[in-house]
Design an enzyme around this catalytic site. Structure first.
Site, PDB file in Angstrom:
ATOM      1  N   LYS A   1       9.139 -49.722  -5.047  1.00 51.72           N
ATOM      2  CA  LYS A   1       8.978 -48.679  -6.070  1.00 51.72           C
ATOM      3  C   LYS A   1       8.865 -49.237  -7.493  1.00 51.72           C
ATOM      4  O   LYS A   1       7.819 -49.733  -7.867  1.00 51.72           O
ATOM      5  CB  LYS A   1      10.094 -47.632  -5.936  1.00 51.72           C
ATOM      6  CG  LYS A   1      10.096 -47.001  -4.522  1.00 51.72           C
ATOM      7  CD  LYS A   1      10.906 -45.769  -4.406  1.00 51.72           C
ATOM      8  CE  LYS A   1      11.101 -45.299  -2.976  1.00 51.72           C
ATOM      9  NZ  LYS A   1      10.066 -44.472  -2.417  1.00 51.72           N
TER      10      LYS A   1
ATOM     11  N   TYR B   1      17.790 -44.411   4.777  1.00 48.26           N
ATOM     12  CA  TYR B   1      16.391 -44.656   5.139  1.00 48.26           C
ATOM     13  C   TYR B   1      15.979 -45.979   4.521  1.00 48.26           C
ATOM     14  O   TYR B   1      16.174 -46.202   3.324  1.00 48.26           O
ATOM     15  CB  TYR B   1      15.512 -43.521   4.610  1.00 48.26           C
ATOM     16  CG  TYR B   1      14.058 -43.663   4.980  1.00 48.26           C
ATOM     17  CD1 TYR B   1      13.607 -43.391   6.266  1.00 48.26           C
ATOM     18  CD2 TYR B   1      13.123 -44.080   4.038  1.00 48.26           C
ATOM     19  CE1 TYR B   1      12.272 -43.523   6.608  1.00 48.26           C
ATOM     20  CE2 TYR B   1      11.778 -44.221   4.371  1.00 48.26           C
ATOM     21  CZ  TYR B   1      11.365 -43.942   5.661  1.00 48.26           C
ATOM     22  OH  TYR B   1      10.038 -44.079   5.993  1.00 48.26           O
TER      23      TYR B   1
ATOM     24  N   ASP C   1      19.873 -52.209  -0.182  1.00 49.92           N
ATOM     25  CA  ASP C   1      18.502 -51.721  -0.223  1.00 49.92           C
ATOM     26  C   ASP C   1      18.327 -50.997  -1.559  1.00 49.92           C
ATOM     27  O   ASP C   1      18.697 -49.826  -1.707  1.00 49.92           O
ATOM     28  CB  ASP C   1      18.231 -50.783   0.956  1.00 49.92           C
ATOM     29  CG  ASP C   1      16.804 -50.242   0.930  1.00 49.92           C
ATOM     30  OD1 ASP C   1      16.105 -50.449  -0.090  1.00 49.92           O
ATOM     31  OD2 ASP C   1      16.395 -49.614   1.918  1.00 49.92           O
TER      32      ASP C   1
HETATM   33  N1  HOZ Z   1       9.667 -41.915   2.449  1.00 45.69           N
HETATM   34  C1  HOZ Z   1       9.296 -41.653   1.108  1.00 45.69           C
HETATM   35  C2  HOZ Z   1      10.359 -40.949   0.349  1.00 45.69           C
HETATM   36  N2  HOZ Z   1      11.682 -41.304   0.593  1.00 45.69           N
HETATM   37  C3  HOZ Z   1       8.053 -40.801   1.057  1.00 45.69           C
HETATM   38  C4  HOZ Z   1       6.919 -41.582   0.617  1.00 45.69           C
HETATM   39  C5  HOZ Z   1       5.653 -40.771   0.396  1.00 45.69           C
HETATM   40  O1  HOZ Z   1       5.401 -39.798   1.083  1.00 45.69           O
HETATM   41  O2  HOZ Z   1       4.902 -41.132  -0.483  1.00 45.69           O
END
Ligand code: HOZ
Length: 428
Positions: free
Chosen positions: A267, A144, A239
């Site tokens: 992050k 992802y 990534d």
């Molecule tokens: N796609 C994010 C985790 N892999 C989730 C982000 C969120 O919901 O804050």
């Protein structure tokens, strides 16, 4: 445990927000029940609107390496706010943060700050396509990289959690530009290069997959990708949105000793505020506007509050010598404890961990790619998740996400978590 205020807020939220949320996995659709609405957080704890307290392993999905509301980070952001929220002009903090990243991750000579991991990955791929003059991107199943069109092909995170097809709205033309291979399957990547190597601009990989649960790279996988990219004239993009400044001070590149061509960050680099970044060798980054023709821009990029939070966070990471040993030790104790608790209850689990990233999969099979991650018993995960929540432990509400230990967690927190897991596994 009661969630009355959270339930009332959810009902109001549902009237005006899709799923009542601003990001799908937060809606708890995979696990059911009421998502706790969070009022505040401190250290390793979050507190919801009903007054419930949780030991937090969500960590805002990764950024909170130092724990919540770290006093130095709060002070830095407060000081920045007093001086103005946004200028749309350059500031010293941006320079300091760029210098700090270059010091911690030596392969990053130049960097561009953006506002999210998604922006970082989209921009890095545009840059890769721009400099190579090629169109194709290789990504991994269950990988992802945010919600950019090119990445929503066999994607992990919410897409895997909700069992969605590749997203409607992504044009067939865009989807055709992304090739996929199973994670950790070097032979499959080689086949793609053998077939279409001259068209491949880049391989983008989470060096530790974190969005199908935590899945470490097998020995030789990342080195093999490096070699394949080099020999075919394609760029390797790490990534490191999740792994950057998390699995080691210098991220996965340091931990595995690999120099990718480009990096993406998010992050931890923002210390809890919205920051993403892409960077790499100077010669490549010089293709980014205004030095080069590859366009990328942003009104709030390098925002002073966000830079202050990121800088304070990375300063602590750079300065605290034993930080990563402590995270490693806590992560190891937690996962050993979870495994022992599952075994005592006769529940088959496979726990993967890299540093302070971890997932306990509800399957007895080794998990090394999306197909093996999907062998987990999702119903069992759901029951375990809620049993843990009732015992004051907040895990990610999906089997296909990583858990995060922070520097604010203590041995006592880990022991309390393992005790909760013992009770929970026994009740499954
Ligand atoms: N796609 C994010 C985790 N892999 C989730 C982000 C969120 O919901 O804050």
């Amino acid at each position: 445990m009661r969630f009355e205020r959270s339930q009332a807020l959810l009902e109001r939220a549902l009237a005006h927000m899709p799923g009542g949320v601003n990001s799908p996995v937060r809606a708890y659709r995979a696990v059911g029940g009421t998502p706790p609405f969070i009022r505040r957080a401190a250290g390793a704890r979050v507190y919801d609107e009903d007054g419930n307290e949780f030991i937090d392993y969500l960590g805002s999905w990764g950024p909170m390496l130092l724990g919540h509301a770290h006093p130095e980070v709060v002070e830095a952001v407060t000081r920045a706010a007093v001086d103005g929220m946004s200028f749309g002009a350059s500031t010293e903090r941006e320079v300091l943060l760029a210098e700090r990243v270059a010091e911690l991750v030596p392969s990053v000579e130049k960097i561009r700050m953006v506002n999210s991991g998604t922006e970082a990955t989209m921009s890095a791929v545009r840059l890769a396509r721009g400099v190579t003059g090629r169109d194709l991107l290789i990504k991994f199943e269950g990988g992802y990289h945010g919600h950019g069109d090119s990445f929503l092909i066999r994607a992990g995170s919410g897409v895997a959690t909700l069992g969605l097809p590749d997203s409607p709205g992504v044009t067939a033309g865009t989807a055709a530009g992304t090739l996929t291979a199973p994670y950790n399957d070097l032979a499959a990547v080689k086949d793609l290069f053998d077939a279409r190597g001259r068209e491949v601009a880049a391989v983008i990989v989470e060096p530790v997959a974190g969005n199908m649960g935590c899945v470490p790279p097998v020995t030789g996988f990342l080195d093999g990708l490096r070699e394949l990219c080099t020999s075919h004239g394609a760029l390797l993009i790490f990534d490191e949105v999740m792994t950057g400044f998390r699995v080691a001070r210098g991220g996965a590149a340091e931990r595995y000793g690999i120099a990718p061509d480009l990096f993406t960050f998010g992050k931890v680099i923002g210390g809890g505020l919205p920051v993403g970044a892409f960077g790499g060798r100077g010669a490549l980054m010089d293709a980014v506007a205004p030095d080069g023709p590859v366009y990328q821009a942003g009104t709030l990029a390098g925002n002073p509050l966000a830079m202050a939070a990121g800088l304070a966070t990375l300063d602590i990471i750079a300065r605290e010598e034993d930080l990563f040993d402590r995270l490693e030790d806590l992560g190891r104790k937690l996962v050993l404890g979870l495994e022992a608790a599952a075994e005592a209850a006769g529940v088959a689990t496979t726990s993967n961990r890299v540093g302070s990233m971890f997932t306990s999969f509800m399957t007895g099979r080794p998990v090394r790619d999306l197909a093996s991650a999907k062998t987990c018993d999702k119903g069992r995960f759901t029951r375990f998740f809620h049993l843990m929540l009732e015992r004051g432990v907040a895990l990610a509400p999906s089997q296909f996400e990583s858990g995060f230990v922070s520097a604010a967690h203590t041995e006592e927190d880990v022991a309390a978590t393992v005790a909760a897991a013992r009770e929970s596994f026994a009740r499954l």
